[in-house]
Scaffold this motif. Structure first.
Motif, mmCIF file in Angstrom:
data_model
loop_
_atom_site.group_PDB
_atom_site.id
_atom_site.type_symbol
_atom_site.label_atom_id
_atom_site.label_comp_id
_atom_site.label_asym_id
_atom_site.label_seq_id
_atom_site.Cartn_x
_atom_site.Cartn_y
_atom_site.Cartn_z
ATOM 1 N N SER A 123 0.827 -1.209 0.000
ATOM 2 C CA SER A 123 0.000 0.000 0.000
ATOM 3 C C SER A 123 0.862 1.261 0.000
ATOM 4 O O SER A 123 0.539 2.243 -0.684
ATOM 5 C CB SER A 123 -0.930 0.001 1.215
ATOM 6 N N ARG A 124 1.983 1.242 0.762
ATOM 7 C CA ARG A 124 2.879 2.409 0.779
ATOM 8 C C ARG A 124 3.581 2.572 -0.562
ATOM 9 O O ARG A 124 3.766 3.684 -1.050
ATOM 10 C CB ARG A 124 3.901 2.276 1.899
ATOM 11 N N ARG A 125 3.978 1.441 -1.175
ATOM 12 C CA ARG A 125 4.634 1.531 -2.482
ATOM 13 C C ARG A 125 3.681 2.126 -3.516
ATOM 14 O O ARG A 125 4.061 2.975 -4.324
ATOM 15 C CB ARG A 125 5.120 0.155 -2.955
ATOM 16 N N ILE A 126 2.437 1.669 -3.467
ATOM 17 C CA ILE A 126 1.451 2.182 -4.424
ATOM 18 C C ILE A 126 1.233 3.674 -4.215
ATOM 19 O O ILE A 126 1.182 4.460 -5.174
ATOM 20 C CB ILE A 126 0.121 1.414 -4.291
ATOM 21 N N VAL A 177 1.346 4.036 -16.574
ATOM 22 C CA VAL A 177 2.451 3.089 -16.793
ATOM 23 C C VAL A 177 3.495 3.210 -15.689
ATOM 24 O O VAL A 177 3.942 2.209 -15.114
ATOM 25 C CB VAL A 177 3.079 3.316 -18.181
ATOM 26 N N LEU A 178 3.887 4.433 -15.375
ATOM 27 C CA LEU A 178 4.893 4.626 -14.325
ATOM 28 C C LEU A 178 4.384 4.136 -12.975
ATOM 29 O O LEU A 178 5.122 3.480 -12.219
ATOM 30 C CB LEU A 178 5.272 6.101 -14.232
ATOM 31 N N ALA A 179 3.138 4.461 -12.644
ATOM 32 C CA ALA A 179 2.597 4.058 -11.345
ATOM 33 C C ALA A 179 2.564 2.540 -11.207
ATOM 34 O O ALA A 179 2.920 1.992 -10.157
ATOM 35 C CB ALA A 179 1.200 4.645 -11.165
ATOM 36 N N PHE A 190 12.960 -0.386 -6.278
ATOM 37 C CA PHE A 190 11.867 0.572 -6.091
ATOM 38 C C PHE A 190 12.415 1.922 -5.670
ATOM 39 O O PHE A 190 12.016 2.972 -6.211
ATOM 40 C CB PHE A 190 10.893 0.047 -5.034
ATOM 41 N N ASN A 191 13.322 1.913 -4.726
ATOM 42 C CA ASN A 191 13.871 3.161 -4.203
ATOM 43 C C ASN A 191 14.590 3.953 -5.293
ATOM 44 O O ASN A 191 14.377 5.157 -5.463
ATOM 45 C CB ASN A 191 14.828 2.850 -3.065
ATOM 46 N N ILE A 192 15.437 3.275 -6.075
ATOM 47 C CA ILE A 192 16.230 3.955 -7.099
ATOM 48 C C ILE A 192 15.339 4.507 -8.213
ATOM 49 O O ILE A 192 15.447 5.671 -8.598
ATOM 50 C CB ILE A 192 17.293 2.997 -7.676
ATOM 51 N N ARG A 254 17.530 6.511 3.424
ATOM 52 C CA ARG A 254 16.687 6.000 2.346
ATOM 53 C C ARG A 254 15.209 6.314 2.567
ATOM 54 O O ARG A 254 14.537 6.846 1.696
ATOM 55 C CB ARG A 254 16.885 4.492 2.198
ATOM 56 N N SER A 255 14.701 5.982 3.740
ATOM 57 C CA SER A 255 13.285 6.219 4.007
ATOM 58 C C SER A 255 12.956 7.704 3.992
ATOM 59 O O SER A 255 11.964 8.134 3.394
ATOM 60 C CB SER A 255 12.900 5.614 5.357
ATOM 61 N N GLY A 256 13.784 8.501 4.621
ATOM 62 C CA GLY A 256 13.538 9.941 4.667
ATOM 63 C C GLY A 256 13.572 10.576 3.296
ATOM 64 O O GLY A 256 12.777 11.477 2.993
ATOM 65 N N THR A 257 14.481 10.113 2.439
ATOM 66 C CA THR A 257 14.573 10.664 1.084
ATOM 67 C C THR A 257 13.333 10.325 0.271
ATOM 68 O O THR A 257 12.809 11.160 -0.468
ATOM 69 C CB THR A 257 15.829 10.122 0.375
ATOM 70 N N ARG A 258 12.856 9.079 0.427
ATOM 71 C CA ARG A 258 11.629 8.692 -0.282
ATOM 72 C C ARG A 258 10.446 9.555 0.150
ATOM 73 O O ARG A 258 9.670 10.038 -0.673
ATOM 74 C CB ARG A 258 11.303 7.217 -0.029
ATOM 75 N N VAL A 259 10.317 9.716 1.471
ATOM 76 C CA VAL A 259 9.205 10.505 2.000
ATOM 77 C C VAL A 259 9.295 11.957 1.527
ATOM 78 O O VAL A 259 8.306 12.569 1.115
ATOM 79 C CB VAL A 259 9.175 10.437 3.538
ATOM 80 N N ALA A 260 10.513 12.517 1.561
ATOM 81 C CA ALA A 260 10.693 13.904 1.127
ATOM 82 C C ALA A 260 10.339 14.061 -0.350
ATOM 83 O O ALA A 260 9.693 15.036 -0.757
ATOM 84 C CB ALA A 260 12.129 14.344 1.376
#
Length: 722
Positions: A123-126, A177-179, A190-192, A254-260
């Motif tokens: 759910s978070r990835r989506i 497509v991207l989503a 996923f992160n990269i 990693r987590s903080g960068t994704r959230v930001a």
């Protein structure tokens, strides 16, 4: 206690008022001047961001001050409220040990989450994939093209309000497509990929916001991309930094960068939505030209210039005008020297080689030919621009003479009158200007491709812009649906090769349904020798790289010869007056007065006897001018032309002063309209002199100027602009 709570309540009310005032003052101040839409939309986005940031900072500050105020006043905010009592631990040692182990396990998981090495739920990835993909697709494939079409709607053949939906399909497809792809990735992949998609969107946003500056004018001229090397270098550095920085930060957070990245995506979507929404809702954005310099040509209230009557003539009388854009007398002289027989078919014509034009550029020259109006000393240029059709009787006088009017040009320039009344007025006087529904006029697939290319061009780094370069005529040809359409449902577009092909296949025909009581007037504006050079000498599109100014000059005259031949074939040549001219002669963008002549071609054949029409082309050096155009046309119609001056065939070959209005170009915008006088041979620049009269057309941000002042030719443009 009651008084203390009153103080606290007053403080809370003051806090809300201050935050609301900050938001209002940032976003709701009225504009006191017209600002170029392409600049204004980013201003609105920036102000929206400032408002959000300031409001957040103030909210935090007020909250902290409030907490201290509560302590200082000794207020118990839990008073008279039911509050749970203190919880006491009664568990045995085994339970405590289990709880302690769970706490340690949670700490280990929390550390993993902070570092970003833990698993991310689907759910978070989506959620992250949807938000970042929306930012990327919205920025590049929707905001960019929509801002271009609304900011430059004047140069497009269809209204911006009908074009913008064509940006939706690609936007939605790229987003979906991207989503989906991002949601299917896990772990480091996923992160990269998430951060790369975000970084590309952010770099595109910053490219348009900070590094584009004034883009090259999309008029088909070759662009010297080398002069933009500083911007290219800065753009490359910015893109590398913006793409690399999140990836580097992610290695440590990693987590903080994704959230930001996700939160910033949401913020930028909101900011851009505010800017685009304001642009789409603004009447000014749909009416005024832009930094691209195209100038508004087509209205936004449904009127279009169609091909109705383009290939029709009357069996009574005809007056046909060809306006071959930028075609200079020097160019035709050279072409005839290279191809001596190219004008053999122009029997009965007089070639006036000492002619002068009226105004530069096209957006002023074509309306002059249709009105005979120039700016007057003491009036603002805006006043002249908005009223030139309204104070001219030329179109009405042609109607009164019993002639139907067909005007075929992308630069009629009549939508500046209030609420489209000007278009309604001119539409009632012509056979081919009328409302046209977008579903009939627009090639939706072509519009999708055109808008996508425009969006990519605007947001791409400078190093890639040459690969995505386009011109306005290319876009117009892509968005207009001209397949299997009746002439009345087909917008007229500037496509010389297409016109020539249609002329040969359709053929001229006599059609009294489109004729007035006494005849027909046709005003046909073609690209002529205007860049880009695409025509061969045969009037067809030449192979890539083979077209030149010379081939285009010969090729564009080829289609006029074809028109003349067809008139002769259907027996209507003798009763047809033909004028072949240009909107202006050769010229170039400059922020200073021109330094060489600009002499539009002028060839005229009156309706006359068959014997006169059989005579070879004659050459005259009489000092004629565009200022004689209206009188020449009305004389050909047998109407009273006294208030318009002297017809060209009545101009004596004696000294005569003529006037020409040239517009400078400063930082991508029209600058000043300068008045010249020519007191001798127009091909000799020593006879050209500035009168000192100047009208300010627009200033650096695109606002119309309304001041008049004298121009001192001894003062350089740097000092003059200051």
């Amino acid at each position: 206690m009651t008084s203390k709570r009153v103080i606290l309540g007053a403080y809370d009310a003051l806090s809300l008022l201050v935050i609301a005032a900050v938001a209002y003052l940032t976003l709701a101040q009225p504009a006191f001047a017209y600002v170029d839409p392409s600049i204004m939309t980013y201003t609105i986005q920036a102000l929206a961001g400032v408002a959000v940031a300031l409001s957040t900072v103030l909210a935090v500050a007020f909250r902290r001050v409030r907490n201290k105020l509560v302590k200082l006043l000794g207020i118990d905010e839990n008073a008279n409220k039911e509050v749970e009592g203190k919880v006491q631990c009664t568990a045995d040692a085994q339970v405590l040990a289990q709880a302690d182990e769970q706490a340690r396990a949670y700490k280990r998981g929390d550390a993993a989450r902070k570092k970003g090495t833990g698993k991310i739920s689907l759910s978070r990835r989506i959620a992250m994939a949807v938000l970042v993909s929306a930012f990327f697709a919205f920025t590049i494939f929707f905001v960019a093209p929509v801002e271009i079409v609304f900011g430059n709607s004047g140069g497009l053949m269809l209204a911006a309000k009908s074009l913008w939906p064509a940006a939706l399909p690609v936007t939605l497809v790229v987003f979906a497509v991207l989503a989906v792809v991002l949601s299917c990735l896990r772990g480091k992949a996923f992160n990269i990929v998430l951060l790369i998609v975000f970084s590309l969107g952010l770099a595109a946003y910053l490219q348009a916001f900070l590094l584009n500056g004034v883009l090259p004018i999309a008029d088909g001229r070759d662009v010297d991309w080398g002069i933009y090397w500083r911007r290219t270098a800065a753009s490359c550095v910015m893109w590398v930094v913006v793409i690399a920085a999140p990836l580097i930060l992610s290695h440590f957070f990693r987590s903080g960068t994704r959230v930001a990245a996700t939160l910033l995506s949401v913020l930028l979507v909101i900011m851009q939505a505010v800017g685009v929404g304001s642009l789409m809702a603004s009447p000014a954005a749909s009416s005024y030209g832009s930094a691209e310099g195209a100038g508004a040509s087509y209205p936004n209230d449904g009127f279009n210039v169609t091909e109705e009557g383009l290939f029709d003539v009357s069996d009574k009388s005809n007056v046909v005008v060809f306006v071959l854009d930028t075609y200079d007398t020097k160019m035709l002289q050279q072409a005839v020297a290279d191809r001596p027989g190219m004008l053999d078919g122009f029997t009965g014509f007089t070639w006036y080689q000492n002619s002068t034009g009226s105004m530069i550029p096209t957006e002023f020259a074509v309306p002059f030919l249709l009105t005979g109006e120039t700016p007057q000393v003491g009036e603002g240029f805006e006043t002249y621009y908005d009223n030139r059709y309204l104070r001219s009787d030329f179109l009405e006088d042609m109607n009164a003479a019993g002639y139907s009017l067909g005007l075929y040009s992308d630069t009629i320039q009549y939508e500046y009158t209030p609420e489209g009344e000007g278009w309604k007025q001119i539409g009632s006087q012509t056979i081919n200007l009328h409302p046209l529904s977008a579903d009939k006029a627009m090639d939706f697939n072509g519009a999708v491709g055109a808008l996508t290319k425009m969006g990519l061009y605007r947001d791409a780094p400078w190093v890639l812009k040459p690969l995505l370069w386009f011109n306005t005529d290319e876009i117009n040809q892509a968005i207009v649906n001209d397949v299997d359409q009746a002439p009345g449902n087909t917008p007229y577009k500037m496509d010389d090769a297409g016109y020539y092909d249609a002329l040969k296949n359709t053929k001229l025909s006599v059609d009294d349904d489109n004729s007035g009581q006494n005849g027909s007037f046709r005003f046909i504006h073609l690209l002529g020798t205007h860049v880009p050079y695409v025509l061969g000498e045969d009037g067809k599109v030449a192979a890539d790289g083979t077209a030149t100014l010379e081939t285009q000059a010969i090729g564009s005259m080829k289609m006029v010869s074809e028109y003349i031949d067809q008139l002769k074939q259907i027996g209507q040549y003798d009763n047809t007056t033909i004028v072949v001219t240009a909107d202006h002669g050769e010229w170039y963008f400059t922020d200073t007065p021109i330094d060489h002549t600009s002499v539009p071609i002028m060839l005229v054949k009156p309706a006359q006897s068959a014997d006169a029409d059989a005579q070879p082309l004659q050459v005259s050096h009489a000092p004629v001018s565009h200022m004689d155009f209206q009188a020449t046309i009305l004389k050909a119609m047998g109407a009273d032309y006294s208030k318009y001056g002297t017809p060209m065939d009545e101009v004596a070959d004696t000294p005569r002063t003529r006037y020409y209005y040239m517009t400078t170009h400063v930082n991508g915008h029209d600058g000043d309209c300068l008045k010249w006088e020519i007191d001798g041979n127009a091909l000799d620049f020593s006879t050209w002199h500035l009168t000192g009269d100047k009208w300010t057309v627009r200033n650096a941000i695109g606002r119309w100027g309304d001041d008049y002042e004298k121009f001192d030719p001894a003062v350089g443009p740097e000092k003059r602009d200051k």
